[in-house]
Design an enzyme around this catalytic site. Structure first.
Site, PDB file in Angstrom:
ATOM      1  N   THR A 197      26.183  82.393 -77.887  1.00 18.67           N
ATOM      2  CA  THR A 197      25.019  82.686 -77.049  1.00 18.67           C
ATOM      3  C   THR A 197      25.448  82.890 -75.609  1.00 18.67           C
ATOM      4  O   THR A 197      26.422  82.304 -75.146  1.00 18.67           O
ATOM      5  CB  THR A 197      23.967  81.560 -77.135  1.00 18.67           C
ATOM      6  OG1 THR A 197      22.847  81.907 -76.324  1.00 18.67           O
ATOM      7  CG2 THR A 197      24.540  80.226 -76.650  1.00 18.67           C
ATOM      8  N   ARG A 198      24.704  83.753 -74.922  1.00 19.38           N
ATOM      9  CA  ARG A 198      24.871  83.935 -73.487  1.00 19.38           C
ATOM     10  C   ARG A 198      23.532  83.723 -72.781  1.00 19.38           C
ATOM     11  O   ARG A 198      23.388  84.024 -71.599  1.00 19.38           O
ATOM     12  CB  ARG A 198      25.402  85.341 -73.178  1.00 19.38           C
ATOM     13  CG  ARG A 198      24.495  86.468 -73.576  1.00 19.38           C
ATOM     14  CD  ARG A 198      25.041  87.825 -73.142  1.00 19.38           C
ATOM     15  NE  ARG A 198      24.010  88.664 -72.581  1.00 19.38           N
ATOM     16  CZ  ARG A 198      23.224  89.468 -73.269  1.00 19.38           C
ATOM     17  NH1 ARG A 198      23.343  89.532 -74.578  1.00 19.38           N
ATOM     18  NH2 ARG A 198      22.305  90.193 -72.654  1.00 19.38           N
ATOM     19  N   HIS A 202      16.076  78.126 -76.841  1.00 18.10           N
ATOM     20  CA  HIS A 202      14.702  77.644 -76.934  1.00 18.10           C
ATOM     21  C   HIS A 202      14.456  77.055 -78.325  1.00 18.10           C
ATOM     22  O   HIS A 202      15.381  76.927 -79.132  1.00 18.10           O
ATOM     23  CB  HIS A 202      13.731  78.779 -76.603  1.00 18.10           C
ATOM     24  CG  HIS A 202      13.938  79.356 -75.235  1.00 18.10           C
ATOM     25  ND1 HIS A 202      13.746  78.608 -74.080  1.00 18.10           N
ATOM     26  CD2 HIS A 202      14.357  80.585 -74.825  1.00 18.10           C
ATOM     27  CE1 HIS A 202      14.022  79.361 -73.027  1.00 18.10           C
ATOM     28  NE2 HIS A 202      14.396  80.552 -73.443  1.00 18.10           N
ATOM     29  N   HIS A 205      15.704  78.886 -81.368  1.00 17.24           N
ATOM     30  CA  HIS A 205      17.149  78.784 -81.557  1.00 17.24           C
ATOM     31  C   HIS A 205      17.520  77.436 -82.181  1.00 17.24           C
ATOM     32  O   HIS A 205      18.421  77.354 -83.027  1.00 17.24           O
ATOM     33  CB  HIS A 205      17.875  78.948 -80.218  1.00 17.24           C
ATOM     34  CG  HIS A 205      17.601  80.256 -79.538  1.00 17.24           C
ATOM     35  ND1 HIS A 205      16.914  80.338 -78.357  1.00 17.24           N
ATOM     36  CD2 HIS A 205      17.910  81.527 -79.892  1.00 17.24           C
ATOM     37  CE1 HIS A 205      16.821  81.606 -77.993  1.00 17.24           C
ATOM     38  NE2 HIS A 205      17.401  82.346 -78.904  1.00 17.24           N
ATOM     39  N   ARG A 292      19.291  89.223 -84.235  1.00 16.49           N
ATOM     40  CA  ARG A 292      18.858  90.567 -83.853  1.00 16.49           C
ATOM     41  C   ARG A 292      19.463  90.930 -82.495  1.00 16.49           C
ATOM     42  O   ARG A 292      19.545  90.108 -81.603  1.00 16.49           O
ATOM     43  CB  ARG A 292      17.328  90.572 -83.776  1.00 16.49           C
ATOM     44  CG  ARG A 292      16.677  91.927 -83.639  1.00 16.49           C
ATOM     45  CD  ARG A 292      15.163  91.771 -83.752  1.00 16.49           C
ATOM     46  NE  ARG A 292      14.499  93.069 -83.841  1.00 16.49           N
ATOM     47  CZ  ARG A 292      13.985  93.698 -82.804  1.00 16.49           C
ATOM     48  NH1 ARG A 292      14.053  93.154 -81.610  1.00 16.49           N
ATOM     49  NH2 ARG A 292      13.392  94.875 -82.953  1.00 16.49           N
TER      50      ARG A 292
END
Length: 628
Positions: A197-198, A202, A205, A292
């Site tokens: 992740t970058r 939330h 996730h 996505r």
């Protein structure tokens, strides 16, 4: 390095280790200090760290020509192993470099990092690499824009690394692949699910990462990229503070590991996702969550996505068996308020009420307006961090970039905009191209390279002003689209507003009080934009001004209205469209609302004053700007 039998072996069978043994260090450092040096970019520093510690295994050097050409064309190294992203070391000039001789590699701060024995020096084709790896030559793609600043040669050869880059932030979370593997072994599960992740995490996730780890009875490796990410992303300090809070409060410590990855992202969509899977295998993961739009840089100049939403999942699944990493694909997650839980969208009955909020909506509908994010969307700890990083939009920094031919009216309009912004309570920095060229870029010529350097220096100063939530107006010819796009990357997409002062050449010539056009027509000077040097109009300006139809005041007012529409100025500021009738309350709150151009001028000349005061170190400042 030996491999623990519990975890999947590294890609290629072993972790590469390029670190010099202690007994060799003193002698190599002494020799390195006598060698020619190559100053690495921040991106190359990140790459060197992952090469040195095995994150890019089986790669053990910056790529030579054979590996490079096969990677960009086939996504394979010369020996046939899948490797979708070129990892190269660009240099501008080859002076001091010679095949068969060593060269010292240094950080942007001139710290000695490594020694390379140069075995290859080869030219590369920027447009070919952009088209094959990133599938676009559009300079709206951050890597395509950045590549325009790279040198035209790549160098390669064996590396001996003396020091890893120094990281003073979150040292307890920075681990090499070998260290991560040791921590995973302690947690005792053979299956490891990595989450790249970058962005902030939330509640959606949280749900998908838990599900993924539970589905394979594995350990969850939360592995955020903290090197170079996409311009405009949330800074990694904010993100890591929020990750720490989530892991400490909402995840099972017996099956969760948070570790930071010093990766310089390429934003190459499908290719990046496959690369991320290989990297995570080197850290001990045999599963990768791919969602996505994985590693997507957004939209191109036509407003279209660079990559399809599920292309990354498809490419990774195609090569999953070959790279040894299984791909866990998840669709969009939505919240079901009646059940207080998250579910994948395609699993929700049509009759059920569901809620969803995209990252863009969260920024624009909530954070930009100073509204707290919904509790169903994010945890309060994350909300607090984001609120600190994202003040309401009318308090954030922005850059108005006025571009056009010489004598188009840019500087005059900039002066009027500056006064109006001060009237609205904003502190303003005004950077004029001629002023910057005189004080920060003295000695630059008017070649393409000289012009680009001047524009990038303006962009660098502007980016610092915006980063500290200031308003900055830049009035510069800035004739080249690619260079303007590089400035956009420095400042950030949402904060960069391009205003095209579209004045015809014949009108500019009539207005020219400096006589530049007349001297150019008489062949007394060369390199005048619009005469014998090109000007590339912006492909997609945020605003076009017609100075033949509108006065400078009217043009400036159009800019002010655009800022209001974008949320950078409050509609209830108490200042009417004509710029009058400021409420008494606002006068007390912001004395600068009563300022005239005499108060704008100190901001206009701020950087000039700084340079003048520095006196003897002016040349040092210039040398630092040379690195931009």
């Amino acid at each position: 390095m030996t491999n623990d039998p519990l975890l999947i072996p590294p890609y290629g069978g072993r972790l590469v280790d390029l670190m010099v043994e202690d007994e060799e260090r003193a002698e190599l450092i002494a020799r390195a200090n006598q060698l020619s040096s190559v100053r690495l970019s921040p991106r190359s520093v990140c790459d060197l760290e992952l090469l040195a510690t095995g994150g890019f295994s089986p790669l053990d050097r910056f790529m030579g020509r054979c590996d490079y050409l096969r990677v960009i064309g086939e996504m394979r190294l010369a020996d046939g192993a899948i490797f979708p992203i070129p990892v190269t070391l660009p240099v501008g000039e080859t002076d001091g470099l010679q095949i068969g001789r060593e060269v010292a590699l240094r950080s942007p701060k001139n710290e000695l990092l490594a020694v390379m024995l140069v075995e290859e020096i080869y030219e590369w084709d920027r447009m070919q690499e952009a088209a094959e790896v990133y599938r676009t030559t559009d300079s709206r793609h951050p890597l395509v824009a950045e590549m325009a600043s790279w040198g035209r040669f790549y160098i390669s050869g064996p590396l001996r690394v003396l020091s890893l880059p120094k990281h003073y932030d979150f040292p307890e979370l920075r681990h090499t692949p070998q260290q991560v593997r040791a921590l995973l072994v302690r947690l005792g599960r053979a299956n490891v699910v990595a989450f790249q992740t970058r962005n902030p995490m939330h509640r959606a996730h949280e749900e998908l990462t838990r599900r993924a780890a539970q589905a394979v009875d594995g350990t969850l490796l939360i592995h955020p990229s903290v090197g170079l990410t996409n311009p405009g992303d949330v800074d990694h300090y904010t993100r890591v503070r929020s990750y720490k809070a989530l892991v400490e409060r909402y995840y099972d410590p017996r099956r969760t590991l948070l570790s930071l990855l010093p990766l310089a992202m390429r934003m190459a969509g499908p290719r990046s996702a496959l690369w991320h899977a290989i990297i995570r295998r080197n850290y001990g993961a045999n599963y990768l969550i791919v969602g996505r739009d994985h590693a997507s840089p957004g939209r191109n100049a036509k407003g279209e996505p660079f990559y399809g939403p599920y292309e990354a999942q498809q490419l990774c699944s195609r090569f999953s068996e070959e790279i040894g990493v299984r791909i866990l694909c998840y669709a969009d997650m939505v919240y079901l308020p009646a059940e207080d839980r998250y579910e994948e969208r395609h699993r929700v009955p049509r009759s059920a009420k569901s809620l969803a909020l995209s990252g863009t909506e969260a920024r624009e509908r909530y954070l930009a307006c100073g509204r707290p994010l919904p509790a169903w969307f994010t945890r309060p700890e994350v909300m607090r961090e984001l609120a600190r990083a994202y003040p309401p939009k009318h308090q954030r920094g922005f850059c108005i970039w006025l571009t056009g031919l010489p004598s188009a009216g840019k500087s005059t309009i900039a002066d009027v905009i500056a006064v109006k912004l001060v009237e609205h309570g904003r502190r303003v920095t005004l950077l004029d191209g001629d002023v910057v060229r005189t004080h920060l870029s003295k000695g630059l010529d008017f070649s393409r390279e000289g012009r680009d350097t001047n524009v990038l220096r303006i962009g660098f100063v502007a980016s610092e002003v915006v980063r500290h939530n200031g308003a900055v107006i830049c009035a510069a010819i800035s004739p080249y689209q690619a260079t303007r796009d590089r400035v956009r990357l420095m400042i950030g997409e949402e904060s960069f507003i391009v205003v095209f002062v579209n004045t015809p050449l014949e009108v500019c010539e009539r207005r020219d009080v400096k006589g530049i056009y007349a001297r150019a027509r008489a062949s007394q000077i060369k390199g005048v934009t619009g005469i014998d040097a090109p000007y590339e109009p912006p492909a997609d300006p945020d605003l076009v001004l017609d100075t033949c139809q509108d006065s400078p005041e009217e043009c400036a007012q159009k800019v002010i209205e655009l800022l209001r529409e974008r949320g950078f100025l409050r509609n209830d500021s108490g200042v009417r469209d004509g710029g009058h009738d400021v409420h008494d309350k606002d006068r007390r709150a912001s004395p600068l609302r009563l300022a005239s151009s005499s108060l704008v001028r100190p901001f206009t000349l701020f950087w000039t004053a700084v340079i003048d005061l520095l006196g003897p170190v002016r040349e040092l400042i210039g040398s630092l700007f040379d690195k931009i």
